[in-house]
Design a protein around this motif. Structure first.
Motif, short mmCIF file in Angstrom:
data_model
loop_
_atom_site.label_atom_id
_atom_site.label_comp_id
_atom_site.label_asym_id
_atom_site.label_seq_id
_atom_site.Cartn_x
_atom_site.Cartn_y
_atom_site.Cartn_z
N TYR A 225 0.83 -1.20 0.00
CA TYR A 225 0.00 0.00 0.00
C TYR A 225 0.87 1.26 0.00
CZ TYR A 225 -3.96 -3.05 1.20
OH TYR A 225 -4.91 -4.01 1.18
N SER A 226 1.96 1.21 0.75
CA SER A 226 2.84 2.39 0.81
C SER A 226 3.42 2.72 -0.56
CB SER A 226 3.98 2.13 1.80
OG SER A 226 3.49 2.00 3.11
N LEU A 227 3.82 1.68 -1.30
CA LEU A 227 4.37 1.90 -2.63
C LEU A 227 3.31 2.48 -3.55
CD1 LEU A 227 6.66 1.62 -4.67
CD2 LEU A 227 5.89 -0.75 -5.10
N MET A 228 2.13 1.91 -3.52
CA MET A 228 1.05 2.40 -4.38
C MET A 228 0.67 3.84 -4.02
SD MET A 228 -1.41 -0.95 -4.65
CE MET A 228 -2.74 0.08 -5.24
N ARG A 229 0.71 4.13 -2.72
CA ARG A 229 0.38 5.48 -2.28
C ARG A 229 1.35 6.51 -2.86
NH1 ARG A 229 0.69 4.50 2.92
NH2 ARG A 229 -1.33 3.49 2.95
N SER A 230 2.60 6.09 -3.03
CA SER A 230 3.59 7.01 -3.59
C SER A 230 3.34 7.30 -5.06
CB SER A 230 4.99 6.43 -3.41
OG SER A 230 5.19 5.30 -4.25
N TRP A 231 2.55 6.47 -5.71
CA TRP A 231 2.24 6.68 -7.13
C TRP A 231 1.03 7.60 -7.32
CZ3 TRP A 231 2.15 0.71 -8.36
CH2 TRP A 231 3.46 0.22 -8.29
N LEU A 232 0.31 7.91 -6.23
CA LEU A 232 -0.93 8.67 -6.33
C LEU A 232 -0.76 10.08 -5.77
CD1 LEU A 232 -3.27 5.81 -5.10
CD2 LEU A 232 -3.13 6.68 -7.43
N PRO A 233 -1.46 11.04 -6.35
CA PRO A 233 -1.34 12.43 -5.88
C PRO A 233 -2.20 12.69 -4.65
CG PRO A 233 -2.90 12.32 -7.67
CD PRO A 233 -2.37 10.92 -7.49
N GLY A 234 -1.81 13.65 -3.85
CA GLY A 234 -2.65 14.09 -2.74
C GLY A 234 -2.69 13.12 -1.59
N GLU A 235 -3.63 13.39 -0.67
CA GLU A 235 -3.79 12.57 0.53
C GLU A 235 -5.13 11.82 0.47
OE1 GLU A 235 -1.40 12.33 2.65
OE2 GLU A 235 -0.15 13.87 1.75
#
Length: 242
Positions: A194-204
């Motif tokens: 999830y952390s890796l995927m979160r880094s690919w997405l903009p914003g919070e």
């Protein structure tokens, strides 16, 4: 105006809005226009004043944020405020309150999502043939309408969620492709967290410190896993992230 500056809930009608209050005022100002046999609220005024007030208070804008509705609400509040507390006007106040209550009910049936232009709202509300004045019947019908509207809103929210998930997935797809290509052919794909995927997405908004990954991030992970399997059908799926 002074009378309208009193208690904000002077109507004491659950569920009233600027639209329902405005609709009641329009029906009182131009009854003939809406098929109502009654004199206009401004009939006692002389011609010059009557025309000026009618022009001021009967305008209907196509804008969803028009001030016309608010002005009519203030007018109705002022009318309530000037009559309220005077025993000689108790029946009139009760009739006004009942009119607003029935308008609220009618709009719940004819335009529950507030989608129509205001003039159409009023026309449909006045043409409603449901038993609005039967309080016992309305108690049952009102609950059914509320439940139906909640279901419609949930369906719309689910549709929005699916569309938003697809949009975000398209955004992260190049990153996912690069991630897959980093693994040698024939080896299991691992490390999709999830952390890796979160880094690919903009914003919070894709995680919660208390609850972990958001529902949207979990949906995206499932789509990513399926895409990895699609790209490399001979490889086992990525392990579920911690």
């Amino acid at each position: 105006k002074l009378a309208a500056q009193g208690d904000d809930d002077v109507f004491d009608v659950p569920g009233w809005t600027h639209y329902s209050a405005s609709a009641v005022v329009l029906a009182m100002l131009e009854p003939a226009k809406y098929g109502i046999t009654a004199p206009s609220l401004f009939s006692p005024l002389d011609a010059a004043d009557r025309d000026w007030y009618l022009e001021k208070y009967t305008g209907i804008s196509t804008s969803r944020n028009s001030g016309h509705n608010s002005n009519r609400t203030i007018l109705l509040k002022g009318l309530f405020g000037s009559l309220f507390g005077d025993r000689s006007h108790e029946e009139l106040v009760a009739a006004l309150r009942r009119s607003l209550e029935l308008m609220v009910r009618s709009l719940m049936i004819t335009d529950p999502c507030n989608e129509l232009e205001h003039g159409q709202q009023l026309q449909k509300a006045l043409a409603c043939t449901e038993s609005l004045e039967d309080d016992r019947a309305w108690s049952k019908l009102g609950k059914e309408l509320e439940q139906r509207n909640k279901q419609d809103w949930r369906a719309e929210a689910d549709l929005w969620g699916s569309e938003e998930c697809d949009r975000l997935f398209e955004m992260m797809l190049p990153h996912l492709r690069s991630f897959a290509e980093e693994h040698p052919a024939g080896e299991p794909i691992s490390g999709l967290t999830y952390s890796l995927m979160r880094s690919w997405l903009p914003g919070e908004g894709f995680s919660s410190k208390k609850k972990g990954a958001s529902a949207m991030l979990k949906r995206l992970w499932v789509k990513a896993e399926k895409k990895l399997v699609e790209w490399a059908p001979a490889l086992p799926p990525a392990s579920t992230p911690e």
